[in-house]
Each structure stands twice: as structure tokens, then as C-alpha cells.
Scaffold this motif. Structure first.
Motif, PDB file in Angstrom:
ATOM      1  N   PRO A   1       0.611  -1.221   0.111  1.00  0.00           N
ATOM      2  CA  PRO A   1       0.064   0.035  -0.120  1.00  0.00           C
ATOM      3  C   PRO A   1       1.108   1.365   0.105  1.00  0.00           C
ATOM      4  O   PRO A   1       0.202   2.251  -0.295  1.00  0.00           O
ATOM      5  N   PHE A   2       1.930   1.156  -0.006  1.00  0.00           N
ATOM      6  CA  PHE A   2       2.964   2.546   0.003  1.00  0.00           C
ATOM      7  C   PHE A   2       3.474   2.429  -1.423  1.00  0.00           C
ATOM      8  O   PHE A   2       3.888   3.562  -1.830  1.00  0.00           O
ATOM      9  N   TYR A   3       3.779   1.212  -2.156  1.00  0.00           N
ATOM     10  CA  TYR A   3       4.285   1.502  -3.335  1.00  0.00           C
ATOM     11  C   TYR A   3       3.701   1.010  -4.584  1.00  0.00           C
ATOM     12  O   TYR A   3       4.009   1.317  -5.939  1.00  0.00           O
ATOM     13  N   ASN A   4       2.660   0.234  -4.589  1.00  0.00           N
ATOM     14  CA  ASN A   4       1.900  -0.634  -5.513  1.00  0.00           C
ATOM     15  C   ASN A   4       0.657  -0.362  -5.768  1.00  0.00           C
ATOM     16  O   ASN A   4      -0.271  -0.058  -4.860  1.00  0.00           O
ATOM     17  N   LEU A   5       0.142  -0.589  -7.240  1.00  0.00           N
ATOM     18  CA  LEU A   5      -1.272  -0.332  -7.499  1.00  0.00           C
ATOM     19  C   LEU A   5      -1.557  -1.605  -8.484  1.00  0.00           C
ATOM     20  O   LEU A   5      -0.604  -1.886  -9.225  1.00  0.00           O
ATOM     21  N   ASN A   6      -2.871  -2.070  -8.249  1.00  0.00           N
ATOM     22  CA  ASN A   6      -3.335  -3.101  -9.215  1.00  0.00           C
ATOM     23  C   ASN A   6      -4.520  -2.971 -10.126  1.00  0.00           C
ATOM     24  O   ASN A   6      -5.400  -2.433  -9.141  1.00  0.00           O
ATOM     25  N   PHE A   7      -4.646  -3.189 -11.059  1.00  0.00           N
ATOM     26  CA  PHE A   7      -5.708  -2.505 -11.838  1.00  0.00           C
ATOM     27  C   PHE A   7      -6.223  -4.064 -12.536  1.00  0.00           C
ATOM     28  O   PHE A   7      -5.502  -4.558 -13.295  1.00  0.00           O
ATOM     29  N   ASP A   8      -7.530  -4.074 -12.051  1.00  0.00           N
ATOM     30  CA  ASP A   8      -8.109  -5.481 -12.652  1.00  0.00           C
ATOM     31  C   ASP A   8      -9.060  -5.603 -13.732  1.00  0.00           C
ATOM     32  O   ASP A   8      -9.435  -4.503 -14.350  1.00  0.00           O
ATOM     33  N   VAL A   9      -9.501  -6.531 -14.200  1.00  0.00           N
ATOM     34  CA  VAL A   9     -10.334  -6.511 -15.502  1.00  0.00           C
ATOM     35  C   VAL A   9     -11.704  -5.673 -15.360  1.00  0.00           C
ATOM     36  O   VAL A   9     -12.201  -4.951 -16.228  1.00  0.00           O
ATOM     37  N   ALA A  10     -12.388  -5.455 -14.106  1.00  0.00           N
ATOM     38  CA  ALA A  10     -13.340  -4.958 -13.702  1.00  0.00           C
ATOM     39  C   ALA A  10     -13.070  -3.366 -13.542  1.00  0.00           C
ATOM     40  O   ALA A  10     -14.282  -2.599 -13.548  1.00  0.00           O
ATOM     41  N   GLY A  11     -11.862  -2.860 -13.744  1.00  0.00           N
ATOM     42  CA  GLY A  11     -11.350  -1.466 -13.598  1.00  0.00           C
ATOM     43  C   GLY A  11     -11.093  -1.027 -12.220  1.00  0.00           C
ATOM     44  O   GLY A  11     -10.723   0.059 -11.932  1.00  0.00           O
ATOM     45  N   ASN A  12     -11.432  -2.144 -11.307  1.00  0.00           N
ATOM     46  CA  ASN A  12     -11.077  -1.743  -9.955  1.00  0.00           C
ATOM     47  C   ASN A  12      -9.478  -1.615  -9.609  1.00  0.00           C
ATOM     48  O   ASN A  12      -8.793  -2.480 -10.253  1.00  0.00           O
ATOM     49  N   VAL A  13      -9.169  -0.715  -8.688  1.00  0.00           N
ATOM     50  CA  VAL A  13      -7.825  -0.456  -8.216  1.00  0.00           C
ATOM     51  C   VAL A  13      -7.509  -0.829  -6.927  1.00  0.00           C
ATOM     52  O   VAL A  13      -8.338  -0.462  -5.935  1.00  0.00           O
TER      53      VAL A  13
ATOM     54  N   ILE B   1      -5.763  -6.091 -17.072  1.00  0.00           N
ATOM     55  CA  ILE B   1      -6.883  -5.688 -17.253  1.00  0.00           C
ATOM     56  C   ILE B   1      -7.807  -6.118 -18.467  1.00  0.00           C
ATOM     57  O   ILE B   1      -8.718  -5.473 -19.020  1.00  0.00           O
ATOM     58  N   SER B   2      -7.255  -7.530 -18.986  1.00  0.00           N
ATOM     59  CA  SER B   2      -8.192  -8.213 -20.041  1.00  0.00           C
ATOM     60  C   SER B   2      -8.088  -9.634 -19.459  1.00  0.00           C
ATOM     61  O   SER B   2      -7.221 -10.170 -18.839  1.00  0.00           O
ATOM     62  N   ASN B   3      -9.272 -10.377 -19.861  1.00  0.00           N
ATOM     63  CA  ASN B   3      -9.188 -11.898 -19.552  1.00  0.00           C
ATOM     64  C   ASN B   3      -9.049 -12.647 -20.977  1.00  0.00           C
ATOM     65  O   ASN B   3      -9.096 -13.716 -21.093  1.00  0.00           O
ATOM     66  N   ASN B   4      -8.571 -12.066 -21.840  1.00  0.00           N
ATOM     67  CA  ASN B   4      -8.222 -12.765 -23.093  1.00  0.00           C
ATOM     68  C   ASN B   4      -7.130 -13.533 -23.049  1.00  0.00           C
ATOM     69  O   ASN B   4      -6.100 -13.459 -22.793  1.00  0.00           O
ATOM     70  N   CYS B   5      -7.627 -14.935 -23.183  1.00  0.00           N
ATOM     71  CA  CYS B   5      -6.843 -15.945 -22.884  1.00  0.00           C
ATOM     72  C   CYS B   5      -7.164 -17.243 -24.015  1.00  0.00           C
ATOM     73  O   CYS B   5      -8.367 -17.638 -24.121  1.00  0.00           O
ATOM     74  N   ASN B   6      -6.180 -17.849 -24.215  1.00  0.00           N
ATOM     75  CA  ASN B   6      -6.242 -19.121 -25.278  1.00  0.00           C
ATOM     76  C   ASN B   6      -6.521 -20.310 -24.500  1.00  0.00           C
ATOM     77  O   ASN B   6      -6.712 -21.569 -25.269  1.00  0.00           O
ATOM     78  N   LEU B   7      -6.519 -20.409 -23.377  1.00  0.00           N
ATOM     79  CA  LEU B   7      -6.663 -21.757 -22.504  1.00  0.00           C
ATOM     80  C   LEU B   7      -7.807 -21.684 -21.548  1.00  0.00           C
ATOM     81  O   LEU B   7      -8.071 -20.573 -21.289  1.00  0.00           O
ATOM     82  N   ALA B   8      -7.974 -22.830 -21.161  1.00  0.00           N
ATOM     83  CA  ALA B   8      -9.112 -23.206 -20.065  1.00  0.00           C
ATOM     84  C   ALA B   8      -8.672 -23.951 -18.943  1.00  0.00           C
ATOM     85  O   ALA B   8      -9.086 -25.064 -18.645  1.00  0.00           O
ATOM     86  N   CYS B   9      -7.682 -23.402 -18.133  1.00  0.00           N
ATOM     87  CA  CYS B   9      -7.154 -24.161 -17.224  1.00  0.00           C
ATOM     88  C   CYS B   9      -8.079 -24.789 -16.134  1.00  0.00           C
ATOM     89  O   CYS B   9      -9.005 -24.030 -15.823  1.00  0.00           O
TER      90      CYS B   9
END
Length: 453
Positions: free
Chosen positions: A8-20, A107-115
């Protein structure tokens, strides 16, 4: 005192839904969403300060369940918080204005596999073929890359997650911007290793890439069983190409692996393979789906898993290999002890003839706790006895049926048993009993909101 985690002092995460958020594990405390706020505004979120203060006191209760679970289990080697230690320089720096040194993009779920252990949130193939759902719309504003530009001069690391990053056109745009503005930025890409071409080779050659390859097996049978849609020969060929390219440049390359029921027996060999090939290795903590995880099986099965690892620990691991495997063993053993502890508490409830409603609620909470991976529960028996005593008082006076529903909803909203007990233990019993006995659902909710804002 240094914070327990520097995310929380140095990092930001951006997910598929736009949440930070501040990392890819803590999804409970959202700083904001790029659909409605700019990055600059999101950085002023009071939630950011709340998380900073919490972790400065070694308090992991605000969504940091995964890391605490690993640390308490003696598996600190695989705790994500270690990733952020590298950015710390001084205490004075922590008091200054937040400016990210690390950015994580998924920021995207574009993937060619179905693990088998994955979901449509992270794989467009799963969302379409397994879940039968429409494609995820792009939630990111057209000027998102432009919003990132002011931070590119100071940021040290950008992590590209998926989906599959090398299938995301947006990421290629960002990589080209980085090449113009600050080519020294470390670009960490977590790829499934199935995509490799001249364009990718050129980018890796020009820029400061670190490559992490997600795989769960080095055998064809298990690889194609887990990584549905993947071809092992193609994957292995690309792994060698990535490895050769990175090692010629003296750059980082490693594997990340999910311990699963289908591959646990292979894990020691995978560790040895990584050491022979000079590859780093990191283990994810798999809590969901439960049936694929090694952590939520009957005790005899968990012992079999542990013994299979211990029996192979004499393989020619280096020091780091032993540390990785011992960390997994410690986590598995802590899960056995947690299950035993829960069973003792449930038996204690039944022996003391506590109302079945409470027992069922806690059983549900334990199940939900496992399913969601929020395993932060540390039960103090004297406090638990006080909780039971107060709970039995509620039921002895005869709670109106409508208030039972409200109480049930309230308890169910706190899947973590430790939080549940902490909050119910703070009930002002004398003031609360009238609400449970005669109050309406509305007044009960009001009282709960008053006591627990």
C-alpha cells in the motif's frame, strides 16, 4: 517499525473490472474504479491510508488473508508481500505522497487456455466455453494509457498479468510507450508460454523484460490435463526459447505453479527441473476451486500429500529448493491443525448444548472461509466461551423469527470466524437483548449499524 507489507506504499493493481487495489490478492479493499475516477483521484482514496496504517501495525485483517496464512504456517517464502520489500528505502519516504513504484495490470481476460483451476474472470475461453457467458466488455477508458504516462518516469516495475498478456493489444501499446519514455522500467510478464513470435522476440530483445511462465507440470499428460487447450510440445519449445533469450541477456526467468491434487506428486521433480535449468520457481496458494486444492481434503489424504513430498526431499535440491518444498509442507501441516482445531470447537459447542442455529452458522462460516480462502481465524478459547454464553442468552429469551433472519444475515456477512466472534463479543448484552426479544428487524439493523459502523 517497518510495515509488514509495502504494497500500500508502493504498488497499484488494476483488474479486469477496472477496480484499483494495492495488490492482486487483496480484492476486499478497493481504492476506486477507473470507469468513474482518474488515477490521480484514486490515489487520494482514504482506503489507501487505512491499509497503510493497518499494515504498519502488522494488522493483516483488512483483506490480507493469503499472506498472513502463509506467514503463520511457516511458508513465508511463498508470501506475496515479499515481492514489495525491494522498493523500500527509508521511513521518511513512507511518509511522503504516494507515488507508485510498481504497477500491476490485469486489465483483460483474453486467454487461449481453459485451465481447470481458473475462471472466466481470467480466461475468455473459460467464460465462453465452460461458463457459457458473454464476453467481458472493456471497462478501461480510452485515455487510460495517457493517464499512466505521468507515472512512467518514476515507476520501477510494471507487471502484466492476464488472461494471456501476449494476446492483449493494449499491452503492446504500453510497451511501445515505455520504450520511448523510460526503457529502463522492469516489465514483468506472466505468460502461459503458449505464444511466441518475432514481434515478441523483438520486444524482449529491446526492453527490460522479466518473464514468468505459468505452468503446473513438466509432463505432457498432466500439462494437457490441467492447461486445457494447450499443446505440451509447443509450450516446452517456447519455454526453451524464452529461457535462452532471457539468460543470454542475464535477465530473470522463472516458473509459477499451482499445487493441485492432479500434480502434487510431481512438484519435487519440477523444483529439481527448475534448479537444473537455472529457473526460479514460485508457488501460488490454491484455495479455489476447493476440489482441486490440496488444502481442503480429508486428513489422511493431506498426510499422503505431505509424505509424498517428504519422501522425495532427498532429491538433489539446492538450499532454495528445500526452502520452497518445506514451505509447502508447513502450509499443508498448518491446514491439518486448523481443521482439527475447528473440529474441537464444534464438538465443544455440541457438548455444551449450544443452540443448533449458532452451530450451523459457524459450520457455514468455516465452509465459506475455506471456499474464499480467508483463513485468518485464530480462536481464543476463553473469548469463544464468552461468545457462546452470550449467544445462548439470546436464544433462551426467545428471539422473534424475523430477528433470527436478520441475525443469520448478519452472521453470514462475516465469513471469517475470528471477525465474527470479535464483533459479537462486543455486543452490549443488556442493551441488545431487548432488540432481539421484542425489537423489529428495522430497529435491530439500526442497533447493529450503530455498534458496528
Amino acid at each position: 517499525m517497518k510495515p509488514s507489507c509495502f504494497a500500500p506504499f508502493y504498488n497499484l493493481n488494476f483488474d479486469v473490472a477496472g477496480n484499483v487495489t494495492v495488490c492482486c490478492y487483496n480484492k476486499s479493499f478497493v481504492l476506486g474504479n477507473v470507469k468513474s475516477n482518474s488515477i490521480a483521484k484514486i490515489l487520494k482514496s482514504p482506503i489507501l491510508s487505512e491499509l497503510q496504517q493497518s499494515l504498519a501495525k502488522a494488522d493483516f485483517s483488512k483483506g490480507c488473508f493469503f499472506c498472513e496464512q502463509n506467514i503463520l504456517a511457516g511458508n513465508a517464502e511463498n508470501a506475496l508481500l515479499k515481492e514489495y520489500d525491494q522498493y523500500y528505502q527509508s521511513k521518511q519516504e513512507l511518509l511522503g505522497e504516494f507515488s507508485p513504484k510498481s504497477i500491476e495490470l490485469e486489465i483483460s481476460n483474453n486467454c487461449n487456455l481453459a485451465c481447470v483451476m481458473c475462471y472466466g474472470k481470467y480466461s475468455s475461453t473459460i467464460r465462453k466455453k465452460r461458463e457459457g457467458l458473454p464476453s467481458v466488455n472493456n471497462t478501461y477508458p480510452a485515455n487510460f494509457a495517457e493517464q499512466l504516462l505521468p507515472y512512467l518516469e518514476k515507476v520501477e516495475v510494471i507487471k502484466f498479468l492476464g488472461g494471456e498478456p501476449f494476446l492483449n493489444p493494449y499491452y503492446f501499446e504500453i510497451w511501445e510507450e515505455v520504450s520511448k519514455i523510460n526503457p529502463s522500467i522492469k516489465l514483468v510478464v506472466t505468460t502461459n508460454g503458449t505464444v511466441f513470435n518475432k514481434k515478441i522476440e523483438d520486444l524482449i530483445s529491446r526492453l527490460n523484460f522479466e518473464i514468468i511462465i505459468s505452468t503446473d507440470s513438466i509432463s505432457k499428460e498432466n500439462f494437457e490435463k490441467i492447461r486445457v487447450g494447450g499443446n505440451f510440445e509447443n509450450f516446452y519449445s517456447n519455454l526453451i526459447r524464452f529461457k535462452d533469450l532471457q539468460q543470454k541477456k542475464g535477465k530473470y526467468i522463472g516458473l509459477t505453479l499451482c499445487p493441485l491434487m492432479v500434480n502434487y506428486s510431481e512438484i519435487p521433480e519440477i523444483i529439481e527441473f527448475c534448479q537444473n535449468e537455472n529457473l526460479s520457481i514460485y508457488f501460488n496458494t490454491v484455495v479455489n476451486p476447493i476440489f482441486h486444492s490440496t488444502l481442503y481434503k480429508e486428513e489422511n489424504i493431506q498426510f499422503e500429500i505431505i509424505q509424498s513430498w517428504k519422501s522425495k526431499s532427498k532429491l538433489l535440491f539446492g538450499e532454495n529448493g528445500h526452502e520452497k518444498l518445506n514451505g509447502l509442507i508447513a502450509l499443508q501441516e498448518s491446514q491439518i491443525e486448523k481443521s482439527r482445531r475447528r473440529a474441537r470447537f464444534l464438538k465443544y459447542l455440541e457438548e455444551n448444548k449450544i443452540h443448533p442455529f449458532i452451530i450451523n452458522q459457524l459450520k457455514g462460516a468455516f465452509y465459506y472461509d475455506d471456499k474464499c480462502g480467508e483463513t485468518n481465524e485464530k480462536i481464543d478459547l476463553p473469548a469463544f466461551e464468552r461468545f457462546l454464553e452470550s449467544s445462548s442468552v439470546f436464544f433462551e429469551i426467545g428471539i422473534k423469527s424475523e430477528n433470527k433472519i436478520v441475525l443469520s444475515e448478519y452472521i453470514s456477512s462475516y465469513p471469517n470466524p475470528q471477525f465474527l466472534m470479535k464483533e459479537i463479543l462486543t455486543f452490549d448484552i443488556e442493551n441488545m437483548i431487548p432488540f432481539f426479544a421484542t425489537g423489529t428487524s428495522k430497529s435491530l439493523k439500526t442497533q447493529m449499524q450503530y455498534q458496528f459502523p
